[in-house]
Enzyme design. Structure first.
Site, PDB file in Angstrom:
ATOM      1  N   GLY A  12      38.116  42.377  34.590  1.00 43.88           N
ATOM      2  CA  GLY A  12      37.217  43.151  35.378  1.00 43.88           C
ATOM      3  C   GLY A  12      35.362  42.659  35.028  1.00 43.88           C
ATOM      4  O   GLY A  12      34.895  43.678  34.986  1.00 43.88           O
ATOM      5  N   THR A  13      35.584  42.369  33.593  1.00 44.16           N
ATOM      6  CA  THR A  13      33.765  41.738  33.081  1.00 44.16           C
ATOM      7  C   THR A  13      32.868  41.011  34.691  1.00 44.16           C
ATOM      8  O   THR A  13      31.803  41.529  34.417  1.00 44.16           O
ATOM      9  CB  THR A  13      33.598  40.552  32.667  1.00 44.16           C
ATOM     10  N   ASN A  14      33.350  40.633  35.715  1.00 43.40           N
ATOM     11  CA  ASN A  14      32.237  39.960  36.873  1.00 43.40           C
ATOM     12  C   ASN A  14      32.506  41.759  37.526  1.00 43.40           C
ATOM     13  O   ASN A  14      31.151  42.135  37.860  1.00 43.40           O
ATOM     14  CB  ASN A  14      32.708  39.438  37.715  1.00 43.40           C
ATOM     15  N   ARG A  65      53.914  38.119  51.388  1.00 42.74           N
ATOM     16  CA  ARG A  65      52.635  37.701  50.968  1.00 42.74           C
ATOM     17  C   ARG A  65      52.228  38.283  52.577  1.00 42.74           C
ATOM     18  O   ARG A  65      50.458  38.957  52.019  1.00 42.74           O
ATOM     19  CB  ARG A  65      51.688  35.942  50.659  1.00 42.74           C
ATOM     20  N   ARG A  91      46.599  36.349  42.871  1.00 39.99           N
ATOM     21  CA  ARG A  91      47.523  36.099  44.289  1.00 39.99           C
ATOM     22  C   ARG A  91      46.299  35.107  45.365  1.00 39.99           C
ATOM     23  O   ARG A  91      45.044  35.508  45.364  1.00 39.99           O
ATOM     24  CB  ARG A  91      47.429  37.522  44.889  1.00 39.99           C
ATOM     25  N   ASN A 107      34.677  35.041  46.475  1.00 41.92           N
ATOM     26  CA  ASN A 107      35.622  34.065  44.995  1.00 41.92           C
ATOM     27  C   ASN A 107      34.542  33.948  44.149  1.00 41.92           C
ATOM     28  O   ASN A 107      33.521  33.106  44.192  1.00 41.92           O
ATOM     29  CB  ASN A 107      36.917  33.481  45.846  1.00 41.92           C
ATOM     30  N   HIS A 109      34.708  31.136  41.102  1.00 39.41           N
ATOM     31  CA  HIS A 109      35.454  29.820  40.106  1.00 39.41           C
ATOM     32  C   HIS A 109      34.685  29.483  38.912  1.00 39.41           C
ATOM     33  O   HIS A 109      33.633  28.959  38.241  1.00 39.41           O
ATOM     34  CB  HIS A 109      35.817  28.859  40.869  1.00 39.41           C
ATOM     35  N   ASP A 145      40.074  27.679  46.360  1.00 37.56           N
ATOM     36  CA  ASP A 145      38.858  27.268  45.592  1.00 37.56           C
ATOM     37  C   ASP A 145      37.535  26.124  46.099  1.00 37.56           C
ATOM     38  O   ASP A 145      37.558  25.072  45.581  1.00 37.56           O
ATOM     39  CB  ASP A 145      39.345  26.541  43.731  1.00 37.56           C
ATOM     40  N   GLU A 174      28.827  33.447  35.062  1.00 38.05           N
ATOM     41  CA  GLU A 174      29.748  33.797  35.612  1.00 38.05           C
ATOM     42  C   GLU A 174      28.595  35.435  36.588  1.00 38.05           C
ATOM     43  O   GLU A 174      28.484  35.958  37.682  1.00 38.05           O
ATOM     44  CB  GLU A 174      30.680  34.255  35.872  1.00 38.05           C
TER      45      GLU A 174
HETATM   46  C1  GRF Z   1      36.617  34.732  35.950  1.00 40.65           C
HETATM   47  O1  GRF Z   1      36.700  33.818  34.510  1.00 40.65           O
HETATM   48  C2  GRF Z   1      35.824  34.358  37.003  1.00 40.65           C
HETATM   49  O2  GRF Z   1      35.862  32.857  37.481  1.00 40.65           O
HETATM   50  C3  GRF Z   1      38.069  33.769  37.349  1.00 40.65           C
HETATM   51  O3  GRF Z   1      38.641  34.753  37.097  1.00 40.65           O
HETATM   52  C4  GRF Z   1      37.300  35.169  35.692  1.00 40.65           C
HETATM   53  C5  GRF Z   1      38.076  36.928  36.157  1.00 40.65           C
HETATM   54  O4  GRF Z   1      37.828  37.310  34.946  1.00 40.65           O
HETATM   55  N1  GRF Z   1      38.445  34.028  39.418  1.00 40.65           N
HETATM   56  P1  GRF Z   1      36.817  39.191  34.660  1.00 40.65           P
HETATM   57  O5  GRF Z   1      38.588  39.389  35.279  1.00 40.65           O
HETATM   58  O6  GRF Z   1      35.995  38.994  35.616  1.00 40.65           O
HETATM   59  O7  GRF Z   1      36.366  39.270  33.099  1.00 40.65           O
END
Ligand code: GRF
Length: 213
Positions: A12-14, A65, A91, A107, A109, A145, A174
């Site tokens: 969850g760093t994003n 699903r 998922r 999303n 990537h 993607d 990101e």
């Molecule tokens: C990130 O590298 C993102 O691009 C990918 O999964 C990773 C998630 O990282 N889809 P975080 O959980 O946000 O740290």
């Protein structure tokens, strides 16, 4: 202001970057709900620390699903979510989900799409020997993607960089481009024409070309 819900599976760093940008008053987004399909996801604690409601919906409790997606969609709708942000969500999503939020699911990537789709894109780029790697925020469509690209960020790879260093630099990019893409959405500036996302309104001057060897 856009009401958003985030889906996570892990660190969850994003999500954290988005939370911090909102707290700094630089992102017009209200995070109404964070859903994780994994009970132990560290990202859940980040949401809780920010006072954001969380739900764990374990995909293993559903036979299909589509049933899992229906449960996630119901939770997002109940929370009044307009935009869904996939932030390290592991998922595949089905048409049930896509049709509930058409062009309303983003999303991120860790690769410059359409190169290096799928798992461990950072390692794929490093091993391939590209000189410029990066990350992509895109709308989600029926293929993995693949959907229309909103923002990309480039990362030059230095001769002495390790795969881990490249991964770290891509993650830092990101954390810039995801809040930016959400802000552009919140401002109503994204128009999708086929595969192309047109960003309306004023924008920064084009940077010089990035040439690297
Ligand atoms: C990130 O590298 C993102 O691009 C990918 O999964 C990773 C998630 O990282 N889809 P975080 O959980 O946000 O740290």
């Amino acid at each position: 202001m856009v009401a958003a819900g985030a889906l996570i599976s892990g660190t969850g760093t994003n999500l954290q970057a988005i939370i911090e940008r909102i707290a700094a008053g630089r992102l017009d987004c209200l995070l109404r709900l964070v859903v994780s399909n994994r009970a132990g996801a560290p990202g859940l604690a980040r949401a809780e620390a920010a006072g954001i409601p969380t739900r764990v919906i374990d995909h293993r409790s559903f036979a299909r699903r589509e049933d899992f997606d229906r449960a996630v969609v119901a939770a997002l709708r109940e929370a009044g979510v307009e935009l869904v942000v996939l932030a390290g969500f592991d998922r595949l999503i089905t048409p049930v989900f896509l049709e509930a939020f058409p062009l309303r699911i983003m999303n991120i990537h860790p690769g410059l799409l359409p190169s290096f789709k799928g798992l461990d894109a950072q390692r794929q780029a490093f091993d391939y020997g590209v000189k410029i790697a990066g990350a992509t925020v895109h709308f989600v469509d029926q293929d993995v993607d693949h959907g229309p690209i909103i923002v990309q960020g480039a990362v030059p790879i230095g001769p002495g960089d390790s795969a881990e260093e490249v991964r770290r630099c891509i993650l830092a990019v990101e954390h810039e481009i995801y809040p930016l893409a959400i802000q552009l959405f919140a401002e109503g500036r994204l128009a999708v024409e086929g595969r192309r996302v047109i960003v309306r309104g004023s924008r920064p001057a084009l940077p010089p070309p990035l040439i690297h060897w």
